[in-house]
Design a protein around this motif. Structure first.
Motif, mmCIF file in Angstrom:
data_model
loop_
_atom_site.group_PDB
_atom_site.id
_atom_site.type_symbol
_atom_site.label_atom_id
_atom_site.label_comp_id
_atom_site.label_asym_id
_atom_site.label_seq_id
_atom_site.Cartn_x
_atom_site.Cartn_y
_atom_site.Cartn_z
ATOM 1 N N TRP A 123 0.837 -1.200 0.000
ATOM 2 C CA TRP A 123 0.000 0.000 0.000
ATOM 3 C C TRP A 123 0.872 1.251 0.000
ATOM 4 O O TRP A 123 0.594 2.206 -0.714
ATOM 5 N N ARG A 127 1.411 4.678 -2.639
ATOM 6 C CA ARG A 127 1.455 6.113 -2.324
ATOM 7 C C ARG A 127 2.696 6.767 -2.905
ATOM 8 O O ARG A 127 2.650 7.910 -3.372
ATOM 9 N N ARG A 151 -3.857 4.360 -8.706
ATOM 10 C CA ARG A 151 -3.339 4.043 -7.373
ATOM 11 C C ARG A 151 -4.348 4.412 -6.288
ATOM 12 O O ARG A 151 -4.582 3.644 -5.340
ATOM 13 N N THR A 152 -4.962 5.584 -6.434
ATOM 14 C CA THR A 152 -5.930 6.024 -5.431
ATOM 15 C C THR A 152 -7.144 5.114 -5.407
ATOM 16 O O THR A 152 -7.646 4.753 -4.331
ATOM 17 N N LEU A 155 -6.298 1.943 -3.556
ATOM 18 C CA LEU A 155 -6.289 2.132 -2.101
ATOM 19 C C LEU A 155 -7.711 2.239 -1.555
ATOM 20 O O LEU A 155 -8.010 1.715 -0.475
ATOM 21 N N ASP A 156 -8.593 2.908 -2.286
ATOM 22 C CA ASP A 156 -10.000 2.952 -1.874
ATOM 23 C C ASP A 156 -10.602 1.552 -1.842
ATOM 24 O O ASP A 156 -11.363 1.204 -0.929
ATOM 25 N N SER A 175 -7.142 4.298 3.668
ATOM 26 C CA SER A 175 -7.834 5.521 3.263
ATOM 27 C C SER A 175 -6.957 6.751 3.482
ATOM 28 O O SER A 175 -6.992 7.700 2.691
ATOM 29 N N ALA A 178 -4.682 7.002 0.572
ATOM 30 C CA ALA A 178 -5.409 7.522 -0.586
ATOM 31 C C ALA A 178 -5.585 9.032 -0.478
ATOM 32 O O ALA A 178 -5.431 9.756 -1.473
ATOM 33 N N GLU A 182 -4.710 12.043 -3.080
ATOM 34 C CA GLU A 182 -5.769 12.907 -3.609
ATOM 35 C C GLU A 182 -6.472 13.590 -2.440
ATOM 36 O O GLU A 182 -7.453 13.070 -1.896
ATOM 37 N N ARG A 185 -10.491 13.889 -2.472
ATOM 38 C CA ARG A 185 -11.280 12.733 -2.922
ATOM 39 C C ARG A 185 -12.258 12.339 -1.823
ATOM 40 O O ARG A 185 -11.891 11.789 -0.794
ATOM 41 N N SER A 188 -12.546 8.644 -0.307
ATOM 42 C CA SER A 188 -11.528 8.236 0.669
ATOM 43 C C SER A 188 -11.871 8.769 2.051
ATOM 44 O O SER A 188 -11.720 8.068 3.065
#
Length: 280
Positions: A123, A127, A151-152, A155-156, A175, A178, A182, A185, A188
Motif C-alpha cells: 500500500w 502512495r 493508485r488512489t 487504495l480505496d 484511506s 489515498a 488525492e 477525494r 476516501s
C-alpha cells in the motif's frame, strides 16, 4: 538446461528512469529515453503518431527525421530493445522481453481487493510510486494523472474491503494513504469517517469531516456532498448524544443544503449540491 542468449531488459519508470540489460545499467540519451518511455506506456504505435507526439513543435519532415535518428541510435546502442528497424517498419514497439515496472504493478492492481489487502508495504508503495517525477511534457502529465487515479482507486478498494471485513485500523491506514495522494477525494474521506464510526469514535469522525469541509471550502468555495453530511448527521442522531464542536452546537456545525450554481461548481469535485454553512 539451455540458457537463453537473449538480453534481459528491465525498464524502471517509477520514481525515476533507468534501463538495465542483464542487470547492468545502460546509458541512454534523453531523446532516446522519451521514445522508449512512450512505447512502454502507450504500446506499439505508428511512426507518424510517435513523431508527432515527441516532436510536436517540428514540421512533419523534421519530426520524422528525429524519430528515425532515435530509432537508429537505440538499435545500434541497445540492440534487441526495439521491434523496429530504422527505415521500413510502419510501427514501432518495445521487444516483448522488456520488463517494465509500471506495467507489472498495474497488472497486480487488476487483482481483487482481497488479494491486495494483506501487505501494508505494498500500500505504501502505491502512495510513493510516482511516474517519472520531473517530466513535464503534456503526454507524460496525462499518464501521471492516469496512474495517480489508478493508485488512489486501488487504495480505496483496499480500504472498502477491510471495512467490509470489520478491519477498521486497516481501513484507516489505506484511506489515509489515498487521501495523501488525492486530498479532495470524498470517497476516501467517507471510508475514513466510516471506519471511525464503526469503532464508535464519533469525535474523530466529526473532526475528519470538518477538516475535509474546511479544505474544500478554502480551495473551491464549496463543501462536501449532502450524502456525506447526512452520514454524519445520522451518526450523531443514532448516538443519542448532544455534542458541541468548537463551542458550537452540532446543529449549527452541520450545514443546510441548497442547489449548487454553475459559478460555484468546483472542477474535479463531484458535488451537485453546495453545503451552505457559516462555520465551514
Amino acid at each position: 538446461m539451455v540458457l537463453s542468449s537473449d538480453p534481459q531488459w528491465s525498464l524502471t519508470l517509477l520514481n525515476g528512469w533507468r534501463l538495465t540489460r542483464d542487470g547492468r545499467r545502460q546509458k541512454v540519451a534523453h531523446r532516446q529515453q522519451r521514445l522508449i518511455t512512450a512505447l512502454a506506456l502507450l504500446g506499439e504505435r505508428p511512426r507518424t503518431f510517435l513523431s508527432g507526439l515527441l516532436w510536436p513543435d517540428s514540421s512533419d519532415a523534421q519530426a520524422a527525421v528525429g524519430l528515425r535518428v532515435s530509432i537508429w541510435h537505440i538499435n545500434h546502442e541497445l540492440p534487441g530493445l526495439l521491434d523496429a528497424d530504422g527505415n521500413t517498419d510502419v510501427s514501432v514497439a518495445l521487444s516483448r522481453e522488456v520488463m517494465v515496472d509500471i506495467i507489472a504493478l498495474e497488472r497486480e492492481l487488476d487483482a481483487p481487493a482481497s488479494k491486495l489487502s494483506d501487505s501494508y508495504p505494498k500500500w505504501e508503495r502505491l502512495r510513493t510510486a510516482e511516474l517519472l517525477p520531473g517530466w513535464y511534457e503534456d503526454w507524460i502529465l496525462v499518464e501521471q494523472e492516469r496512474f495517480r487515479a489508478l493508485r488512489t482507486a486501488a487504495l480505496d478498494s483496499i480500504a472498502s474491503y477491510h471495512l467490509s471485513q470489520g478491519n477498521t485500523e486497516e481501513t484507516k491506514a489505506a484511506s489515509k494513504l489515498a487521501i495523501a495522494l488525492e486530498p479532495f477525494r470524498e470517497s476516501s474521506y467517507r471510508l475514513l469517517i466510516q471506519a471511525h464510526l464503526a469503532t464508535g469514535d464519533l469525535v474523530s469522525a466529526l473532526e475528519t469531516y470538518r477538516s475535509f469541509a474546511a479544505d474544500l471550502r478554502q480551495e473551491f468555495g464549496v463543501g462536501p456532498s449532502p450524502s456525506l453530511a447526512k452520514l454524519i448527521d445520522g451518526a450523531v442522531g443514532n448516538s443519542g448524544r448532544q455534542m458541541d464542536f468548537d463551542s458550537l452546537p452540532l446543529s449549527q456545525m452541520l450545514p443546510s443544503l441548497r442547489p449548487v450554481t454553475a459559478k460555484s461548481e468546483a472542477p474535479g469535485v463531484n458535488l451537485g449540491w453546495v453545503l451552505a454553512t457559516q462555520k465551514l
